[in-house]
Design a protein around this motif. Structure first.
Motif, PDB file in Angstrom:
ATOM      1  N   LYS A  93      69.797 131.391  36.092  1.00  0.00           N
ATOM      2  CA  LYS A  93      70.262 130.114  36.621  1.00  0.00           C
ATOM      3  C   LYS A  93      70.607 129.203  35.459  1.00  0.00           C
ATOM      4  CE  LYS A  93      71.186 126.902  39.618  1.00  0.00           C
ATOM      5  NZ  LYS A  93      72.379 127.013  40.480  1.00  0.00           N
ATOM      6  N   LEU A  95      72.306 125.553  34.159  1.00  0.00           N
ATOM      7  CA  LEU A  95      72.642 124.175  34.505  1.00  0.00           C
ATOM      8  C   LEU A  95      73.236 123.509  33.271  1.00  0.00           C
ATOM      9  CD1 LEU A  95      69.422 123.168  36.476  1.00  0.00           C
ATOM     10  CD2 LEU A  95      71.633 123.799  37.442  1.00  0.00           C
ATOM     11  N   THR A 103      68.528 127.781  32.048  1.00  0.00           N
ATOM     12  CA  THR A 103      67.219 127.232  32.392  1.00  0.00           C
ATOM     13  C   THR A 103      66.220 128.328  32.723  1.00  0.00           C
ATOM     14  OG1 THR A 103      67.907 126.943  34.700  1.00  0.00           O
ATOM     15  CG2 THR A 103      68.195 125.079  33.229  1.00  0.00           C
ATOM     16  N   ILE A 104      66.660 129.394  33.360  1.00  0.00           N
ATOM     17  CA  ILE A 104      65.760 130.525  33.595  1.00  0.00           C
ATOM     18  C   ILE A 104      66.542 131.825  33.441  1.00  0.00           C
ATOM     19  CG2 ILE A 104      64.355 129.242  35.255  1.00  0.00           C
ATOM     20  CD1 ILE A 104      65.581 131.166  37.406  1.00  0.00           C
ATOM     21  N   GLY A 126      60.084 126.536  34.289  1.00  0.00           N
ATOM     22  CA  GLY A 126      61.019 127.136  35.238  1.00  0.00           C
ATOM     23  C   GLY A 126      60.384 127.672  36.499  1.00  0.00           C
ATOM     24  N   SER A 128      59.464 126.224  39.372  1.00  0.00           N
ATOM     25  CA  SER A 128      60.109 125.755  40.596  1.00  0.00           C
ATOM     26  C   SER A 128      61.524 126.293  40.731  1.00  0.00           C
ATOM     27  CB  SER A 128      60.133 124.220  40.634  1.00  0.00           C
ATOM     28  OG  SER A 128      58.816 123.704  40.750  1.00  0.00           O
ATOM     29  N   THR A 129      62.252 126.410  39.617  1.00  0.00           N
ATOM     30  CA  THR A 129      63.613 126.938  39.673  1.00  0.00           C
ATOM     31  C   THR A 129      63.618 128.400  40.097  1.00  0.00           C
ATOM     32  OG1 THR A 129      64.267 125.414  37.909  1.00  0.00           O
ATOM     33  CG2 THR A 129      65.759 127.238  38.395  1.00  0.00           C
ATOM     34  N   ASN A 132      62.880 128.415  43.775  1.00  0.00           N
ATOM     35  CA  ASN A 132      64.028 127.956  44.556  1.00  0.00           C
ATOM     36  C   ASN A 132      65.125 129.013  44.641  1.00  0.00           C
ATOM     37  OD1 ASN A 132      62.857 125.487  45.069  1.00  0.00           O
ATOM     38  ND2 ASN A 132      63.889 124.433  43.391  1.00  0.00           N
ATOM     39  N   CYS A 133      65.346 129.745  43.563  1.00  0.00           N
ATOM     40  CA  CYS A 133      66.357 130.818  43.586  1.00  0.00           C
ATOM     41  C   CYS A 133      65.919 131.947  44.509  1.00  0.00           C
ATOM     42  CB  CYS A 133      66.607 131.351  42.178  1.00  0.00           C
ATOM     43  SG  CYS A 133      67.529 130.234  41.088  1.00  0.00           S
ATOM     44  N   GLN A 138      68.465 127.454  45.843  1.00  0.00           N
ATOM     45  CA  GLN A 138      69.473 127.358  44.785  1.00  0.00           C
ATOM     46  C   GLN A 138      70.102 128.733  44.621  1.00  0.00           C
ATOM     47  OE1 GLN A 138      67.881 125.849  41.099  1.00  0.00           O
ATOM     48  NE2 GLN A 138      67.157 123.938  41.999  1.00  0.00           N
ATOM     49  N   ASP A 247      55.121 125.670  46.439  1.00  0.00           N
ATOM     50  CA  ASP A 247      55.406 125.025  45.154  1.00  0.00           C
ATOM     51  C   ASP A 247      54.410 123.894  44.936  1.00  0.00           C
ATOM     52  OD1 ASP A 247      56.477 124.194  42.806  1.00  0.00           O
ATOM     53  OD2 ASP A 247      58.460 123.688  43.577  1.00  0.00           O
ATOM     54  N   GLY A 298      61.643 129.685  30.777  1.00  0.00           N
ATOM     55  CA  GLY A 298      62.503 130.295  31.776  1.00  0.00           C
ATOM     56  C   GLY A 298      62.471 131.805  31.837  1.00  0.00           C
TER      57      GLY A 298
END
Length: 323
Positions: A93, A95, A103-104, A126, A128-129, A132-133, A138, A247, A298
């Motif tokens: 991911k 950004l 970011t990850i 990372g 939460s990212t 989310n993925c 996301q 989370d 990440g």
């Protein structure tokens, strides 16, 4: 204004408030749609049925609650490790400007049925990212997320929303409940939005096991933090979630309430949730997971199987954590 007209006005005002809260969470409804939704949460077939009821009554009342028949200690223990339910395959991911800031990733992880996996790492690593993925909140820049053999990253927005609503459950630190609805209505909201019938026996059993049996008709604004989290957990379980994404679900809770909520998350696996993913900075909670995935900058830097809290702490320190 007579009593039935006053009740109708109050219900319409509540529908407007409900519409506003749903819009704030990305669910846009028109006024008539919010009236229909509100009617169904009150146990009526549609708004016309509720309107007719208001003409016969001074106020709209919900149908009686189903009797609580929780099974408590009779639940069967789950057997960990089974077929892969969810997997990240080369997930990246990006950004920032033109997506140049990674970011990850890349992330490669499998999540077998019957397991609880904790994602740990210092703030900004990372967690939460990644969550989310994996949850379809996301879309990864690269790679795939496979759920039950299907690549969710290539699904349309509409199909992905359906997967999130019907197959995924979410428990976040801020609860993500609708203040205009009571606890029972919040729990049944995904089924109502999907026009599915809830299982009364399962609803009664789960809410009883979570200690919510006498709180179902309470407005969620009047519930404690622990009760609100248990409502969120009940919502995920009773609506048939296969994967539960958590989370920092205990980040705002005191130690005793934190333990009660975590026990509820663990128990979700005996109610049909196939695997649980937990992002947390609490090493004592992470140590109660079947597996701990340590993240740094990440990337996955370590994996531990049924570790102690000390082992989790040491792994985070070795990775550059601050615990």
């Amino acid at each position: 204004m007579n009593r039935s007209s006053s009740a109708s006005v109050n219900v319409k005002a509540e529908a407007r408030r409900l519409r506003g809260e749903l819009a704030a969470r990305g669910l846009t409804l028109g006024h008539s749609e919010s009236l229909e939704l509100l009617a169904r949460t009150r146990g009526f077939r549609d708004w016309n049925t509720l309107s007719a009821h208001l003409l016969r009554s001074s106020s709209a009342t919900a149908p009686p609650e189903a009797p609580l028949t929780g099974v408590g200690a009779s639940q069967q223990p789950f057997t960990p490790a089974g077929p892969t339910v969810l997997a990240a395959q080369g997930v990246v991911k990006r950004l920032g400007s033109r997506g140049r800031n990674v970011t990850i990733g890349p992330i490669d992880l499998d999540f077998p049925a019957g397991t609880l996996t904790a994602l740990v790492g210092r703030s900004g690593c990372g967690k939460s990212t990644v969550l989310n993925c994996l949850a379809g909140l996301q879309r990864p820049t690269e790679g795939s997320v496979i759920f039950n053999g299907q690549d969710v990253t290539r699904m349309s927005d509409q199909r992905l929303a359906r997967i999130r609503r019907e197959s995924f459950g979410f428990v976040f630190q801020d609860y993500t409940l609708i203040d205009a609805l009571d606890a029972d209505e919040n729990i049944q909201l995904p089924a109502i939005l999907s026009r599915r019938r809830s299982d009364p026996a399962r609803l009664a059993r789960v809410t009883s096991d979570l200690g919510l049996g006498d709180r179902l008709d309470a407005n969620v604004m009047h519930l404690s933090g622990g009760e609100r989290q248990r409502v969120a957990i009940a919502r995920a379980i009773t609506n048939g979630a296969q994967v539960l994404f958590c989370d920092e679900p205990t980040g705002a809770l005191d130690p005793i309430t934190r333990d009660v909520v975590f026990q509820a998350i663990e128990a979700a696996r005996s109610e049909g949730v196939e695997c649980v993913l937990l992002a947390t900075h609490d090493v004592s909670l992470a140590a109660r997971a079947d597996r701990v995935v340590v993240l740094h900058a990440g990337r996955v830097v370590d994996e531990l199987s049924s570790p102690t809290a000390r082992e989790v702490t040491e792994a985070m320190r070795a990775a550059g954590g601050d615990q």
